[in-house]
Design a protein around this motif. Structure first.
Motif, PDB file in Angstrom:
ATOM      1  N   HIS A  60       0.411  -2.512  -2.286  1.00  0.00           N
ATOM      2  CA  HIS A  60       0.873  -3.851  -1.921  1.00  0.00           C
ATOM      3  C   HIS A  60       2.183  -3.729  -1.148  1.00  0.00           C
ATOM      4  O   HIS A  60       3.094  -3.006  -1.543  1.00  0.00           O
ATOM      5  CB  HIS A  60       1.076  -4.711  -3.169  1.00  0.00           C
ATOM      6  N   VAL A  61       2.264  -4.455  -0.036  1.00  0.00           N
ATOM      7  CA  VAL A  61       3.409  -4.387   0.867  1.00  0.00           C
ATOM      8  C   VAL A  61       4.176  -5.705   0.807  1.00  0.00           C
ATOM      9  O   VAL A  61       3.583  -6.786   0.763  1.00  0.00           O
ATOM     10  CB  VAL A  61       2.948  -4.105   2.313  1.00  0.00           C
ATOM     11  N   TYR A  62       5.491  -5.613   0.821  1.00  0.00           N
ATOM     12  CA  TYR A  62       6.354  -6.796   0.828  1.00  0.00           C
ATOM     13  C   TYR A  62       7.421  -6.613   1.902  1.00  0.00           C
ATOM     14  O   TYR A  62       8.065  -5.563   1.965  1.00  0.00           O
ATOM     15  CB  TYR A  62       7.057  -6.983  -0.525  1.00  0.00           C
ATOM     16  N   ALA A 119       4.464  -1.067  -3.166  1.00  0.00           N
ATOM     17  CA  ALA A 119       4.165  -0.980  -4.591  1.00  0.00           C
ATOM     18  C   ALA A 119       2.787  -0.368  -4.770  1.00  0.00           C
ATOM     19  O   ALA A 119       1.833  -0.757  -4.083  1.00  0.00           O
ATOM     20  CB  ALA A 119       4.222  -2.358  -5.245  1.00  0.00           C
ATOM     21  N   CYS A 120       2.675   0.564  -5.681  1.00  0.00           N
ATOM     22  CA  CYS A 120       1.420   1.289  -5.899  1.00  0.00           C
ATOM     23  C   CYS A 120       0.894   1.027  -7.304  1.00  0.00           C
ATOM     24  O   CYS A 120       1.610   1.212  -8.283  1.00  0.00           O
ATOM     25  CB  CYS A 120       1.628   2.786  -5.706  1.00  0.00           C
ATOM     26  N   GLY A 121      -0.351   0.593  -7.377  1.00  0.00           N
ATOM     27  CA  GLY A 121      -0.998   0.353  -8.663  1.00  0.00           C
ATOM     28  C   GLY A 121      -0.860  -1.059  -9.160  1.00  0.00           C
ATOM     29  O   GLY A 121      -1.825  -1.649  -9.646  1.00  0.00           O
ATOM     30  N   GLU A 122       0.319  -1.631  -9.080  1.00  0.00           N
ATOM     31  CA  GLU A 122       0.578  -3.002  -9.522  1.00  0.00           C
ATOM     32  C   GLU A 122       1.431  -3.718  -8.490  1.00  0.00           C
ATOM     33  O   GLU A 122       2.108  -3.085  -7.682  1.00  0.00           O
ATOM     34  CB  GLU A 122       1.316  -3.014 -10.868  1.00  0.00           C
ATOM     35  N   LYS A 123       1.426  -5.035  -8.549  1.00  0.00           N
ATOM     36  CA  LYS A 123       2.286  -5.819  -7.674  1.00  0.00           C
ATOM     37  C   LYS A 123       3.706  -5.866  -8.219  1.00  0.00           C
ATOM     38  O   LYS A 123       3.944  -5.704  -9.418  1.00  0.00           O
ATOM     39  CB  LYS A 123       1.739  -7.248  -7.522  1.00  0.00           C
ATOM     40  N   VAL A 153       5.316   1.771  -9.843  1.00  0.00           N
ATOM     41  CA  VAL A 153       5.678   2.791  -8.856  1.00  0.00           C
ATOM     42  C   VAL A 153       5.945   2.074  -7.534  1.00  0.00           C
ATOM     43  O   VAL A 153       5.041   1.441  -6.983  1.00  0.00           O
ATOM     44  CB  VAL A 153       4.548   3.825  -8.694  1.00  0.00           C
ATOM     45  N   HIS A 154       7.171   2.156  -7.033  1.00  0.00           N
ATOM     46  CA  HIS A 154       7.510   1.431  -5.811  1.00  0.00           C
ATOM     47  C   HIS A 154       8.699   2.083  -5.107  1.00  0.00           C
ATOM     48  O   HIS A 154       9.447   2.851  -5.707  1.00  0.00           O
ATOM     49  CB  HIS A 154       7.814  -0.043  -6.095  1.00  0.00           C
ATOM     50  N   ASP A 155       8.841   1.754  -3.846  1.00  0.00           N
ATOM     51  CA  ASP A 155       9.937   2.273  -3.037  1.00  0.00           C
ATOM     52  C   ASP A 155      10.080   1.373  -1.820  1.00  0.00           C
ATOM     53  O   ASP A 155       9.347   0.391  -1.670  1.00  0.00           O
ATOM     54  CB  ASP A 155       9.669   3.722  -2.622  1.00  0.00           C
ATOM     55  N   CYS A 156      11.005   1.709  -0.916  1.00  0.00           N
ATOM     56  CA  CYS A 156      11.201   0.830   0.235  1.00  0.00           C
ATOM     57  C   CYS A 156      11.817   1.574   1.405  1.00  0.00           C
ATOM     58  O   CYS A 156      12.375   2.671   1.256  1.00  0.00           O
ATOM     59  CB  CYS A 156      12.085  -0.365  -0.136  1.00  0.00           C
ATOM     60  N   ASP A 174      19.221   4.555  -4.094  1.00  0.00           N
ATOM     61  CA  ASP A 174      19.054   3.989  -5.435  1.00  0.00           C
ATOM     62  C   ASP A 174      18.092   4.802  -6.291  1.00  0.00           C
ATOM     63  O   ASP A 174      18.313   4.966  -7.489  1.00  0.00           O
ATOM     64  CB  ASP A 174      18.538   2.550  -5.351  1.00  0.00           C
ATOM     65  N   MET A 175      17.013   5.286  -5.678  1.00  0.00           N
ATOM     66  CA  MET A 175      16.007   6.033  -6.420  1.00  0.00           C
ATOM     67  C   MET A 175      15.006   6.614  -5.434  1.00  0.00           C
ATOM     68  O   MET A 175      15.009   6.269  -4.246  1.00  0.00           O
ATOM     69  CB  MET A 175      15.279   5.130  -7.417  1.00  0.00           C
ATOM     70  N   PHE A 176      14.143   7.498  -5.925  1.00  0.00           N
ATOM     71  CA  PHE A 176      13.045   8.029  -5.117  1.00  0.00           C
ATOM     72  C   PHE A 176      11.766   7.946  -5.923  1.00  0.00           C
ATOM     73  O   PHE A 176      11.718   8.344  -7.087  1.00  0.00           O
ATOM     74  CB  PHE A 176      13.304   9.478  -4.710  1.00  0.00           C
ATOM     75  N   SER A 177      10.707   7.424  -5.277  1.00  0.00           N
ATOM     76  CA  SER A 177       9.430   7.314  -5.959  1.00  0.00           C
ATOM     77  C   SER A 177       8.260   7.589  -5.021  1.00  0.00           C
ATOM     78  O   SER A 177       7.489   8.506  -5.239  1.00  0.00           O
ATOM     79  CB  SER A 177       9.269   5.921  -6.584  1.00  0.00           C
TER      80      SER A 177
END
Length: 390
Positions: A60-62, A119-123, A153-156, A174-177
């Protein structure tokens, strides 16, 4: 300073922060005008899923951000819409998700500044809230265990699209995923952020095995940046203290030279203050570990052309632990970065993971050009690719 320098970003570990962590950057850099006004043609943004771990239906893309006046989001049809409190559904959250529709999903990217979340797997759960001067968004804070998006699981990636120009970067500040690569076509073809084969797992392993960093690894979901780890008790707030003490002691007896576009500054330590002379008189109090990791506090960089650039060079040198090996900064040979046991192992792992050696492991990683950042003044197309998890 480039228009997408992380130095302009406001970051916070508070899960409910409005438009965090990029509110200041978005408001400052975006073009003015309400989202309902006619805009120039959008820039084609292609989303490609080469993750090998999630099918298109699970991704899912935002696209969220700011047009200079309002906080807004982009619809699957490329329309820029202002965030409204009524966007929250029965569960209390908005659903701005853009689905993937094929081998390449193309969305027209309007003029705005913002982030492209994957976002991967869930929104993801973005909540529209009252920002005082209109509706705002509470962004995901994947480093906060109580955040509703912590399990996802998400990133941007980050960008500014303005007047035909595009400025964009992948970010690990901030983080890496999720391994992401960005490509930009315009006056030239550029890419950055691409991980080497198997590098995602190596990042997790390297951070997990580094002394003091292991708690930052959250299962196979993400690695939290150490600055945010301080706030959640996952990283020692005095980690860099011995190194900072050594630097302060070293430059009490010799000069530290920092060269910026304004010229060369010469500094000495006296007590708890590092003072520079040169094109201007600037000084810095002794930083803490948190100041170093966030490039803030004692190392905050105002946009003044003097103190700010010196702070940026100092922040990069502290994070890359190069201040004891050379008294002339910035250093430009990456072979000398992150040496010794007490260094920024998170940023070290991220730079080792990318094909071009570039990453945004901390906010001043653009010093000497080591950030995963590209720009083009006549952009024609942008591509964001989920690269293999394995």
């Amino acid at each position: 300073m480039t228009p997408l320098s992380r130095r302009g970003l406001l970051r916070t570990a508070v899960a409910t922060a409005l438009a965090a962590p990029a509110a200041g950057f978005l408001a400052q850099r975006a073009s003015a005008g309400g989202p309902q006004q006619p805009k120039a043609a959008g820039l084609p943004l292609k989303i490609v899923n080469n993750s090998g771990a999630y099918d298109n239906g699970s991704v899912h893309v935002y696209i969220v951000g700011n047009d200079g006046t309002h906080q807004c989001y982009v619809t699957p049809g490329g329309e820029l819409k202002q965030v409204q409190l009524s966007d929250n559904g029965p569960d209390g959250f908005t659903d701005y998700a853009i689905p993937l529709t094929g081998t390449e999903t193309t969305v027209q990217l309007p003029q705005m500044s913002g982030r492209i979340y994957i976002a991967c797997g869930e929104k993801l759960k973005f909540k529209a809230v009252d920002g005082g001067q209109g509706a705002a968004l509470a962004y995901p804070a994947g480093w906060v265990e109580s955040d509703p998006n912590y399990p996802v699981v998400h990133d941007c990636a980050e960008f500014t699209h303005k007047n035909g120009a595009m400025y964009c970067n992948t970010t690990m500040v901030d983080m890496f995923s999720v391994p992401l690569a960005i490509g930009l076509k315009g006056d030239k073809d550029q890419t950055t952020g691409t991980l080497k084969p198997g590098a995602r797992a190596r990042v997790f392993d390297q951070v997990r095995s580094a002394d003091g960093f292991s708690k930052l690894v959250v299962d196979d979901k993400r690695v939290i940046a150490p600055g945010h780890g301080i706030g959640s008790g996952l990283f020692a707030d005095d980690y860099f203290a011995p190194y900072i003490d050594e630097v302060w002691s070293a430059y009490a007896g010799k000069d530290l030279k920092v060269t910026t576009n304004a010229g060369t500054f010469t500094g000495r330590v006296s007590g708890d203050t590092l003072s520079f002379s040169g094109p201007a008189q600037v000084s810095f109090r002794k930083p803490t570990t948190k100041d170093v990791l966030f490039c803030d506090g004692a190392l905050a960089a105002p946009n003044d052309g003097t103190t700010g650039p010196v702070a940026a060079v100092l922040g990069a040198a502290f994070n890359r632990t190069t201040l004891l090996t050379t008294a002339e900064q910035p250093t430009t040979d990456p072979a000398g970065f992150y040496q010794g046991d007490r260094t920024h192992h998170y940023a070290k792992a991220m730079h080792a993971a990318t094909e071009d050696g570039k990453a945004y492991g901390f906010a001043f990683d653009d010093v000497a050009g080591f950030a995963s950042y590209i720009e083009d003044g006549a952009a024609r197309e942008m591509t964001l690719t989920l690269t293999p998890f394995e």
